[in-house]
Scaffold this motif. Structure first.
Motif, short mmCIF file in Angstrom:
data_model
loop_
_atom_site.label_atom_id
_atom_site.label_comp_id
_atom_site.label_asym_id
_atom_site.label_seq_id
_atom_site.Cartn_x
_atom_site.Cartn_y
_atom_site.Cartn_z
N GLN A 63 0.85 -1.19 0.00
CA GLN A 63 0.00 0.00 0.00
C GLN A 63 0.88 1.23 0.00
N VAL B 38 -0.69 -7.59 8.19
CA VAL B 38 0.39 -6.65 7.94
C VAL B 38 1.70 -7.42 8.10
N LYS C 258 4.74 -5.90 7.04
CA LYS C 258 5.77 -4.90 7.28
C LYS C 258 5.13 -3.53 7.14
N ALA C 259 5.39 -2.67 8.10
CA ALA C 259 4.87 -1.30 8.02
C ALA C 259 6.05 -0.35 8.20
N ASP C 260 6.20 0.59 7.28
CA ASP C 260 7.25 1.59 7.39
C ASP C 260 6.78 2.88 6.75
N THR D 169 2.86 0.16 3.47
CA THR D 169 2.55 -1.03 4.25
C THR D 169 2.50 -2.23 3.33
N GLN D 170 3.12 -3.31 3.75
CA GLN D 170 3.06 -4.56 2.98
C GLN D 170 2.10 -5.50 3.68
N TYR D 171 1.19 -6.07 2.90
CA TYR D 171 0.25 -7.05 3.42
C TYR D 171 0.56 -8.40 2.81
#
Length: 104
Positions: free
Chosen positions: A46, A81, A83-85, A89-91
């Motif tokens: 995202q 989720v 990874k969130a940075d 955001t990677q789902y």
């Protein structure tokens, strides 16, 4: 002299009803396509603005995902989720919904 002759046009403007565009792929088909991508090992990324989604897989160029399909998968609770940075955001597909691995 013009190369376009309006008198030879195939569709007459008088009496013609306005055309309405219909998508060739339904929203359900988009969601099914997105789920298939996730089953193939892609992650859903995202964009920080929250409105754009792309499929990510190492070694493969980013591929776009229809926002309504991504939001539908999120609303159904199929994604976690990963990874969130600050870049986005990677789902990833939840383990319960991942296909079984090859039998050993």
């Amino acid at each position: 002299m013009s190369t376009f002759d309006s008198s030879s046009s195939a569709v007459s403007d008088s009496g013609a009803s306005p055309s309405h565009a219909h998508p060739s792929v339904s929203k359900a088909q988009w969601a099914s396509f997105a789920l298939g991508k996730l089953n193939d090992g892609y992650c859903l990324v995202q964009h920080p603005n929250g409105n754009a989604y792309q499929f990510y897989k190492p070694g493969v160029p980013l591929q776009p995902c229809a926002p309504h399909a991504a939001r539908k998968l999120l609303a159904l609770g199929l994604l976690d989720v990963a990874k969130a940075d600050i870049r986005g955001t990677q789902y990833a597909l939840r383990a319960a919904f991942q296909p079984d691995g090859p039998a050993a």
